[in-house]
Scaffold this active site. Structure first.
Site, PDB file in Angstrom:
ATOM      1  CG  ASN A  42      -0.471  -0.213   2.549  1.00  0.00           C
ATOM      2  OD1 ASN A  42       0.788  -0.800   2.585  1.00  0.00           O
ATOM      3  ND2 ASN A  42      -0.984   0.410   3.414  1.00  0.00           N
ATOM      4  CB  ILE A  43       1.690   3.477  -2.232  1.00  0.00           C
ATOM      5  CG1 ILE A  43       2.656   2.363  -2.484  1.00  0.00           C
ATOM      6  CG2 ILE A  43       2.532   4.860  -2.552  1.00  0.00           C
ATOM      7  CD1 ILE A  43       2.960   2.325  -4.000  1.00  0.00           C
ATOM      8  CB  CYS A  53      -5.124  -1.393  -1.731  1.00  0.00           C
ATOM      9  SG  CYS A  53      -6.478  -0.479  -1.029  1.00  0.00           S
ATOM     10  CD  GLU A  55      -5.489  -5.798  -1.243  1.00  0.00           C
ATOM     11  OE1 GLU A  55      -4.901  -4.828  -1.177  1.00  0.00           O
ATOM     12  OE2 GLU A  55      -6.218  -6.318  -0.440  1.00  0.00           O
TER      13      GLU A  55
HETATM   14  N1  THU Z   1      -5.291  -1.481   2.298  1.00  0.00           N
HETATM   15  C1  THU Z   1      -4.551  -2.444   1.461  1.00  0.00           C
HETATM   16  O1  THU Z   1      -3.588  -1.978   1.081  1.00  0.00           O
HETATM   17  N2  THU Z   1      -5.541  -3.012   1.008  1.00  0.00           N
HETATM   18  C2  THU Z   1      -6.596  -3.419   1.247  1.00  0.00           C
HETATM   19  O2  THU Z   1      -7.488  -4.329   0.685  1.00  0.00           O
HETATM   20  C3  THU Z   1      -7.348  -2.894   2.575  1.00  0.00           C
HETATM   21  C4  THU Z   1      -6.638  -1.648   2.871  1.00  0.00           C
HETATM   22  C5  THU Z   1      -4.634  -0.307   2.670  1.00  0.00           C
HETATM   23  C6  THU Z   1      -5.030   1.110   2.315  1.00  0.00           C
HETATM   24  C7  THU Z   1      -4.287   1.988   3.447  1.00  0.00           C
HETATM   25  O3  THU Z   1      -3.080   2.319   3.192  1.00  0.00           O
HETATM   26  C8  THU Z   1      -4.358   1.342   4.487  1.00  0.00           C
HETATM   27  O4  THU Z   1      -4.402  -0.211   4.236  1.00  0.00           O
HETATM   28  C9  THU Z   1      -5.355   1.645   5.578  1.00  0.00           C
HETATM   29  O5  THU Z   1      -6.659   1.518   5.219  1.00  0.00           O
END
Ligand code: THU
Length: 130
Positions: A42-43, A53, A55
């Protein structure tokens, strides 16, 4: 295949997570039909909605390099709760990867396996636009 290597790659992918706002690290690892693994994290952005996210990072990396066929995606966080993909990521997984294995893990090393259609029943797809 038990996806051990894929889960390990998802865990490792968390180390590059840029998450200064939530401090919630996520890593993803996407397996192609030829056995290649693309990872993502996630960035986050100070303009919050521009955050991406883990994914989608992994999927966009793979698709942008010409990959079209996928087998599985593993997702990892540090939490005791399982790393379940958000709604936006479920939509993008279904669109770009279709019916694959989605492997959720938690910070304790436990695993749960689902198919895309279990996490996104009755999806909106390109068929709706015909
Ligand atoms: N996040 C993900 O990377 N994948 C997901 O499916 C759920 C949420 C990240 C987005 C954000 O950087 C952090 O988690 C909190 O929401």
């Amino acid at each position: 295949m038990e996806f051990k290597e894929l889960v390990k790659a998802a865990r490792k992918a968390k180390r590059y997570s840029h998450s200064p706002f939530s401090n919630y690290r996520v890593g993803a690892a996407l397996l192609t039909s030829t056995g290649k693994i693309y990872t993502g994290c996630n960035i986050e952005n100070s303009s919050y909605s521009l955050t991406i996210c883990a994914e989608r990072t992994a999927l966009f990396k793979a698709v942008s390099e010409g990959e079209k066929k996928f087998v599985a995606i593993a997702i990892s966080n540090d939490d005791k709760e399982f790393a379940s993909p958000c709604g936006a990521c479920r939509q993008v997984i279904n669109e770009l990867a279709g019916e694959i294995d989605i492997i959720l893990t938690n910070g304790k090393g436990k695993i749960k396996k689902f198919k895309t259609s279990e996490l996104l029943p009755y999806p909106f797809t390109s068929k709706n636009l015909e």
